[in-house]
Design a protein around this motif. Structure first.
Motif, mmCIF file in Angstrom:
data_model
loop_
_atom_site.group_PDB
_atom_site.id
_atom_site.type_symbol
_atom_site.label_atom_id
_atom_site.label_comp_id
_atom_site.label_asym_id
_atom_site.label_seq_id
_atom_site.Cartn_x
_atom_site.Cartn_y
_atom_site.Cartn_z
ATOM 1 N N VAL A 1 -7.586 -0.024 -10.071
ATOM 2 C CA VAL A 1 -7.108 -0.235 -8.707
ATOM 3 C C VAL A 1 -8.274 -0.692 -7.842
ATOM 4 O O VAL A 1 -9.351 -0.104 -7.874
ATOM 5 C CB VAL A 1 -6.489 1.051 -8.126
ATOM 6 C CG1 VAL A 1 -6.058 0.829 -6.684
ATOM 7 C CG2 VAL A 1 -5.315 1.513 -8.968
ATOM 8 N N ASP B 1 -8.947 -1.312 -3.932
ATOM 9 C CA ASP B 1 -8.413 -1.094 -2.583
ATOM 10 C C ASP B 1 -9.098 -2.043 -1.602
ATOM 11 O O ASP B 1 -10.271 -1.895 -1.286
ATOM 12 C CB ASP B 1 -8.642 0.355 -2.166
ATOM 13 C CG ASP B 1 -7.922 0.716 -0.889
ATOM 14 O OD1 ASP B 1 -7.432 -0.196 -0.180
ATOM 15 O OD2 ASP B 1 -7.833 1.917 -0.587
ATOM 16 N N LYS C 1 -4.626 -3.621 -10.054
ATOM 17 C CA LYS C 1 -3.758 -3.451 -8.891
ATOM 18 C C LYS C 1 -4.599 -3.587 -7.631
ATOM 19 O O LYS C 1 -5.584 -2.883 -7.449
ATOM 20 C CB LYS C 1 -3.089 -2.080 -8.933
ATOM 21 C CG LYS C 1 -2.116 -1.831 -7.821
ATOM 22 C CD LYS C 1 -1.444 -0.479 -8.021
ATOM 23 C CE LYS C 1 -0.338 -0.237 -7.037
ATOM 24 N NZ LYS C 1 0.330 1.047 -7.307
ATOM 25 N N LEU D 1 -4.661 -3.452 -3.443
ATOM 26 C CA LEU D 1 -3.964 -2.861 -2.310
ATOM 27 C C LEU D 1 -4.380 -3.568 -1.021
ATOM 28 O O LEU D 1 -5.569 -3.816 -0.800
ATOM 29 C CB LEU D 1 -4.286 -1.369 -2.202
ATOM 30 C CG LEU D 1 -3.955 -0.515 -3.420
ATOM 31 C CD1 LEU D 1 -4.421 0.918 -3.204
ATOM 32 C CD2 LEU D 1 -2.477 -0.564 -3.735
ATOM 33 N N GLU E 1 4.765 -0.921 -1.210
ATOM 34 C CA GLU E 1 4.836 0.510 -1.457
ATOM 35 C C GLU E 1 4.681 1.235 -0.122
ATOM 36 O O GLU E 1 3.585 1.586 0.271
ATOM 37 C CB GLU E 1 3.748 0.935 -2.441
ATOM 38 C CG GLU E 1 3.846 0.234 -3.785
ATOM 39 C CD GLU E 1 2.668 0.537 -4.693
ATOM 40 O OE1 GLU E 1 1.620 0.992 -4.198
ATOM 41 O OE2 GLU E 1 2.810 0.311 -5.898
ATOM 42 N N ALA F 1 0.992 -4.292 -2.339
ATOM 43 C CA ALA F 1 0.250 -4.281 -3.598
ATOM 44 C C ALA F 1 0.499 -5.571 -4.361
ATOM 45 O O ALA F 1 1.564 -6.170 -4.271
ATOM 46 C CB ALA F 1 0.671 -3.086 -4.438
#
Length: 80
Positions: free
Chosen positions: A3, A5, A34, A36, A62, A67
């Motif tokens: 992830v 961010d 992923k 964000l 989300e 995302a």
């Protein structure tokens, strides 16, 4: 799944951060990434880059977070 961010990072730094992450995980065949974002427009430069480099991805919302999941990169010629 890793992830990244990017909610508090603005472009062009978000794009540079993504490029660094993609270089460090250059084999995306067995993993996904992923990303964000805080807003949908914040993804625009990154989506242009992913399309240009032939990455496969999926957009999601989300709650209040947007995302984008990068699955892999298509290999082959320069046209996707």
């Amino acid at each position: 799944m890793n992830v990244l961010d990017l909610r508090s990072i603005r472009c062009p730094l978000a794009l540079v951060t993504l490029k660094r992450e993609l270089i460090s995980t250059d084999d995306m065949k067995n993993s996904s990434l992923k990303l964000l974002f805080s807003t949908e427009p914040a993804m625009s430069d990154i989506i242009l880059y992913l399309n240009k480099k032939c990455y496969q991805y999926q957009l999601m919302e989300e709650g209040e977070v947007f995302a984008l999941i990068i699955f892999n990169r298509k290999k082959g010629n320069s046209k996707c």
